[in-house]
Design a protein around this motif. Structure first.
Motif, PDB file in Angstrom:
ATOM      1  N   GLN A  50      37.934  55.233  13.390  1.00 26.38           N
ATOM      2  CA  GLN A  50      38.284  56.787  13.997  1.00 26.38           C
ATOM      3  C   GLN A  50      38.658  56.505  15.645  1.00 26.38           C
ATOM      4  N   GLY A  51      39.361  57.486  15.937  1.00 30.15           N
ATOM      5  CA  GLY A  51      40.260  57.240  17.139  1.00 30.15           C
ATOM      6  C   GLY A  51      41.139  56.662  17.355  1.00 30.15           C
ATOM      7  N   ARG A  52      41.586  56.322  18.502  1.00 31.84           N
ATOM      8  CA  ARG A  52      42.660  55.316  18.971  1.00 31.84           C
ATOM      9  C   ARG A  52      42.359  53.890  18.764  1.00 31.84           C
ATOM     10  N   LEU A  53      43.570  53.243  18.448  1.00 35.71           N
ATOM     11  CA  LEU A  53      43.438  51.670  18.503  1.00 35.71           C
ATOM     12  C   LEU A  53      44.253  51.162  19.524  1.00 35.71           C
ATOM     13  N   TYR A  54      43.859  50.833  20.729  1.00 39.50           N
ATOM     14  CA  TYR A  54      44.855  50.435  21.751  1.00 39.50           C
ATOM     15  C   TYR A  54      45.508  49.093  21.746  1.00 39.50           C
ATOM     16  N   PHE A  55      46.633  48.979  21.951  1.00 43.27           N
ATOM     17  CA  PHE A  55      47.148  47.664  22.172  1.00 43.27           C
ATOM     18  C   PHE A  55      46.968  46.822  23.160  1.00 43.27           C
ATOM     19  N   HIS A  56      46.944  45.538  23.267  1.00 44.68           N
ATOM     20  CA  HIS A  56      46.560  44.888  24.196  1.00 44.68           C
ATOM     21  C   HIS A  56      47.644  43.890  24.829  1.00 44.68           C
ATOM     22  N   THR A  57      47.785  43.444  26.077  1.00 48.27           N
ATOM     23  CA  THR A  57      48.906  42.333  26.147  1.00 48.27           C
ATOM     24  C   THR A  57      48.609  41.069  26.054  1.00 48.27           C
ATOM     25  N   ALA A  58      47.262  40.798  25.617  1.00 47.10           N
ATOM     26  CA  ALA A  58      46.890  39.732  25.262  1.00 47.10           C
ATOM     27  C   ALA A  58      45.446  39.763  24.573  1.00 47.10           C
ATOM     28  N   PRO A  59      45.018  38.757  23.641  1.00 47.60           N
ATOM     29  CA  PRO A  59      43.904  39.025  22.814  1.00 47.60           C
ATOM     30  C   PRO A  59      42.579  38.884  23.625  1.00 47.60           C
ATOM     31  N   CYS A  63      42.531  43.287  28.737  1.00 48.77           N
ATOM     32  CA  CYS A  63      43.978  43.073  28.979  1.00 48.77           C
ATOM     33  C   CYS A  63      44.442  44.450  27.998  1.00 48.77           C
ATOM     34  N   ARG A  64      43.784  45.475  27.956  1.00 48.55           N
ATOM     35  CA  ARG A  64      44.117  46.816  27.284  1.00 48.55           C
ATOM     36  C   ARG A  64      45.405  47.641  28.012  1.00 48.55           C
ATOM     37  N   SER A  65      46.368  47.908  27.151  1.00 48.36           N
ATOM     38  CA  SER A  65      47.184  48.935  27.434  1.00 48.36           C
ATOM     39  C   SER A  65      46.558  50.432  27.849  1.00 48.36           C
ATOM     40  N   LYS A  66      47.062  50.942  28.963  1.00 51.53           N
ATOM     41  CA  LYS A  66      46.551  52.236  29.057  1.00 51.53           C
ATOM     42  C   LYS A  66      47.212  53.450  28.191  1.00 51.53           C
ATOM     43  N   THR A  67      48.325  53.247  27.856  1.00 46.43           N
ATOM     44  CA  THR A  67      49.073  54.374  27.149  1.00 46.43           C
ATOM     45  C   THR A  67      49.606  53.992  25.785  1.00 46.43           C
ATOM     46  N   LEU A  68      49.524  52.528  25.271  1.00 43.74           N
ATOM     47  CA  LEU A  68      50.052  52.265  23.892  1.00 43.74           C
ATOM     48  C   LEU A  68      48.990  52.156  22.948  1.00 43.74           C
ATOM     49  N   PHE A  69      49.087  52.921  21.850  1.00 43.56           N
ATOM     50  CA  PHE A  69      47.998  52.944  20.817  1.00 43.56           C
ATOM     51  C   PHE A  69      48.512  53.575  19.440  1.00 43.56           C
ATOM     52  N   VAL A  70      47.633  53.159  18.555  1.00 46.55           N
ATOM     53  CA  VAL A  70      48.196  53.708  17.239  1.00 46.55           C
ATOM     54  C   VAL A  70      46.748  54.444  16.648  1.00 46.55           C
ATOM     55  N   ILE A  71      46.913  55.120  15.536  1.00 41.73           N
ATOM     56  CA  ILE A  71      45.789  55.963  14.975  1.00 41.73           C
ATOM     57  C   ILE A  71      45.534  55.688  13.462  1.00 41.73           C
ATOM     58  N   PRO A  72      44.220  56.001  13.213  1.00 36.96           N
ATOM     59  CA  PRO A  72      44.032  55.664  11.575  1.00 36.96           C
ATOM     60  C   PRO A  72      45.150  56.319  10.651  1.00 36.96           C
ATOM     61  N   GLY A  73      45.576  55.362   9.905  1.00 47.58           N
ATOM     62  CA  GLY A  73      46.471  55.602   8.781  1.00 47.58           C
ATOM     63  C   GLY A  73      47.727  54.998   9.273  1.00 47.58           C
ATOM     64  N   ASP A  74      47.960  54.811  10.642  1.00 49.81           N
ATOM     65  CA  ASP A  74      49.021  53.946  10.931  1.00 49.81           C
ATOM     66  C   ASP A  74      49.257  52.643  10.231  1.00 49.81           C
ATOM     67  N   GLY A  96      61.749  55.158  14.675  1.00 46.82           N
ATOM     68  CA  GLY A  96      62.417  53.814  14.379  1.00 46.82           C
ATOM     69  C   GLY A  96      62.136  52.718  15.634  1.00 46.82           C
ATOM     70  N   GLU A  97      61.582  53.477  16.781  1.00 48.47           N
ATOM     71  CA  GLU A  97      61.094  52.552  17.838  1.00 48.47           C
ATOM     72  C   GLU A  97      60.099  51.789  17.636  1.00 48.47           C
ATOM     73  N   ASP A  98      60.027  50.539  18.162  1.00 53.15           N
ATOM     74  CA  ASP A  98      58.784  49.733  17.936  1.00 53.15           C
ATOM     75  C   ASP A  98      58.173  49.326  19.004  1.00 53.15           C
ATOM     76  N   ALA A  99      56.865  48.895  18.830  1.00 52.68           N
ATOM     77  CA  ALA A  99      56.042  48.343  19.793  1.00 52.68           C
ATOM     78  C   ALA A  99      55.207  47.127  19.417  1.00 52.68           C
ATOM     79  N   SER A 100      55.035  46.371  20.271  1.00 53.80           N
ATOM     80  CA  SER A 100      54.357  45.146  19.732  1.00 53.80           C
ATOM     81  C   SER A 100      53.008  44.844  20.917  1.00 53.80           C
ATOM     82  N   GLY A 101      51.798  44.417  20.417  1.00 56.65           N
ATOM     83  CA  GLY A 101      50.928  43.744  21.092  1.00 56.65           C
ATOM     84  C   GLY A 101      49.902  43.179  20.142  1.00 56.65           C
ATOM     85  N   TRP A 102      48.501  43.029  20.894  1.00 57.52           N
ATOM     86  CA  TRP A 102      47.381  42.564  20.486  1.00 57.52           C
ATOM     87  C   TRP A 102      46.426  43.772  19.910  1.00 57.52           C
TER      88      TRP A 102
END
Length: 118
Positions: A50-59, A63-74, A96-102
């Protein structure tokens, strides 16, 4: 999916790093890139929970990103693993834009391989 467990078992070096390194995300990301277990071919995962799964710049949780996240089902594509973390890419199906992280591995459910087995 035999590649996934083997990739996760390959990585143990980061557990021995000092806590002071964990706070320096740039150095931790560099160290992770030297010790990550590559997943070949890459795997597709669905975000669960449930809720947002935030991207991190390192594992590392610090190191959590403040703005970059995905949601359940993505859907995410995982390329490498380090102790309970996956290095992933998300492609926005509308733009078609992409984002990467941990991201934390426990929030992901495997969907299958991307490409032929090598």
């Amino acid at each position: 999916m035999q590649t996934l467990p083997r990739a996760l078992l390959l990585i143990t070096a980061l557990g021995a790093m000092s806590p002071s390194l964990a706070a320096d995300c740039a150095r931790l990301a560099k160290a992770a890139s030297e010790h990550e277990g590559y997943i070949r071919p890459p795997l597709s995962f669905a975000v669960t929970g449930q809720g947002r799964l935030y991207f991190h710049t390192a594992p590392d949780a610090q190191c959590r990103s403040k703005t970059l996240f995905v949601i359940p089902g993505d859907e995410l594509i995982a390329y490498s693993a380090v102790q309970g973390w996956f290095s992933v890419m998300y492609v926005n199906p509308k733009t078609g834009e992409d984002a990467s992280g941990w991201v934390h591995a426990e929030r992901l459910k495997a969907r299958g391989r991307i490409g032929p087995e090598g």
